[in-house]
Design a protein around this motif. Structure first.
Motif, short mmCIF file in Angstrom:
data_model
loop_
_atom_site.label_atom_id
_atom_site.label_comp_id
_atom_site.label_asym_id
_atom_site.label_seq_id
_atom_site.Cartn_x
_atom_site.Cartn_y
_atom_site.Cartn_z
N ASN A 165 38.85 39.11 -15.76
CA ASN A 165 38.30 39.11 -14.36
C ASN A 165 39.28 38.60 -13.40
N VAL A 166 40.55 38.14 -13.70
CA VAL A 166 41.27 37.61 -12.71
C VAL A 166 42.07 38.66 -12.08
N GLU A 167 42.62 38.29 -10.66
CA GLU A 167 43.09 39.44 -9.93
C GLU A 167 44.71 39.61 -10.10
N PRO A 168 45.08 40.49 -10.68
CA PRO A 168 46.59 40.33 -11.38
C PRO A 168 47.64 39.57 -10.53
N LEU A 169 47.69 39.98 -9.27
CA LEU A 169 48.77 39.63 -8.51
C LEU A 169 48.74 38.09 -8.33
N ASP A 179 59.57 37.09 -8.97
CA ASP A 179 58.66 38.02 -8.10
C ASP A 179 58.77 39.45 -8.83
N PHE A 180 57.50 40.27 -8.42
CA PHE A 180 57.52 41.35 -9.03
C PHE A 180 57.14 42.25 -7.88
N GLY A 197 52.95 44.06 -4.92
CA GLY A 197 54.19 43.01 -5.14
C GLY A 197 53.75 41.67 -4.85
N VAL A 198 54.35 40.66 -5.58
CA VAL A 198 54.63 39.26 -4.98
C VAL A 198 55.85 38.88 -4.82
#
Length: 388
Positions: A165-169, A179-180, A197-198
């Motif tokens: 359920n979590v928001e991936p970023l 960072d991705f 991205g993050v």
């Protein structure tokens, strides 16, 4: 490669236009769902070996490996090498501090550090799943996954997260101090564009200035990119297989440890000066250690990178490093040095490196007639293991 060292920000594309482009058939999107699965799936799908578990890992004592990605003869290349499977994500003692800093940066800057375009959701979730599986195998005491309930346990932070359920970023922002950046094939241009991205460790650029852009626009400020690297990078992205992730490092010299620095920040202007009262102890090597890999299901290509800071005074005890860096600073191409932003500290660093290089020759660490070149131990130096 996207460098976090001194990239000049450029105007961002209009978000409405990009969303419309996707709806009209722009960004590539796989039709099948990308759901969490067993720990071994992603290693099997990618063909990349599982990492070696660190059963006795002590976070508070952990140091990053001493990356020194200095090269000579200096010419602009992609400088790629095969990624070491154990080191895709590297945790060390600043883990808690960096995560707190990242959350604060997101509170302050929002979409300038975390953003995504329509069509990237599946790739974001796939990336998160791969990160979860890597962490649970590499750091088994720190992270666990209940595969029945799909609950991820972070024993360092004492948190639990439902990864369905979590928001991936958001998960990546709050769990990994790296960072991705996700790039995907755009069906209209035939090029890879940044779609999500993050990025909390950007110097001179941010997500808002890069999202939606193809590689050559993202790398616009990189010296010689257009004439020497653009075509090879586009071909590399088109053909990159899942089982051959790569790594590289970019570097710069900084006053202090600025993780996120933008052109409108007053500290950014210091790069055009040479402060007379600057102390050598306040100057740091910044290395952005980067990896690049293709995701097996979405076929997106992901950069991840981590900013690591080391006092330049450490070089005094690292064989060959003073001589090698001195060569780069004195004789390296001006475009490269300007891009790395070394001018503001050279007046203090160069004399110190000169002194340390002579000391190392006197001690027999470096032969007096040694001709500067990229070290065999690159991106490290002889005896680096004792510094970890």
């Amino acid at each position: 490669m996207i460098s976090s060292c001194s990239i000049v920000a450029v105007s961002s594309l209009c978000g409405i236009f990009l969303a419309t482009a996707w709806l009209c058939g722009g960004f590539s999107r796989r039709s099948h769902s990308i759901e969490p699965s067993s720990k071994d799936d992603y290693f099997r799908l990618t063909g990349v070996p599982t990492p070696t578990p660190l059963h006795n890992f002590k976070l508070d004592l952990a140091k990053a490996r001493p990356y020194r990605p200095f090269r000579w003869g200096y010419y602009q290349t992609m400088a790629l090498s095969a990624m070491e499977p154990d080191w895709w994500i590297e945790l060390e003692s600043t883990y808690r501090e960096r995560l707190a800093q990242r959350k604060e940066l997101f509170t302050q800057h929002g979409k300038a550090v975390v953003d995504l375009l329509p069509g990237s959701e599946g790739a974001c979730r796939e990336l998160m799943n791969m990160v979860v599986h890597f962490l649970c195998i590499r750091y088994p005491n720190e992270f666990q996954l209940n595969e029945t309930k799909m609950i991820f346990y972070n024993r360092i932070l004492d948190t639990s997260t439902n990864v369905r359920n979590v928001e991936p970023l958001s998960f990546l922002l709050e769990t990994i101090p790296e960072d991705f950046l996700i790039t995907q094939l755009n069906q209209k241009t035939g090029l890879y564009h940044l779609t999500a991205g993050v990025s909390c460790s950007a110097v001179g650029w941010n997500m808002s200035s890069k999202i939606g852009r193809p590689l050559h626009q993202i790398h616009g400020p990189v010296p010689f990119y257009e004439e020497k690297l653009r075509n090879s990078m586009d071909r590399y992205f088109a053909k990159m297989p899942c089982n051959k992730p790569i790594q590289r490092g970019s570097w710069g010299l900084e006053i202090g440890q600025p993780l996120y620095l933008q052109p409108d920040d007053e500290h950014f202007a210091i790069r055009e000066t040479q402060p007379e009262n600057l102390k050598l102890d306040d100057i740091y090597l910044r290395v952005d250690w980067q990896t690049l890999r293709r995701l097996p299901k979405s076929q997106a290509i992901v950069f991840n990178f981590k900013a690591l800071f080391t006092p330049v005074t450490s070089f005094r005890h690292e064989p060959y490093i003073p001589r090698l860096l001195l060569k780069v600073l004195r004789e390296g191409p001006k475009k490269i040095k300007d891009y790395k932003g070394t001018y503001h500290v050279e007046h203090k660093v160069i004399p110190a490196l000169d002194e340390w290089a002579k000391e190392q020759e006197e001690r027999g660490w470096v032969k007096e007639n040694w001709e500067e070149r990229t070290l065999d131990e690159h991106p490290f130096f002889p005896g680096w293991e004792s510094h970890c």
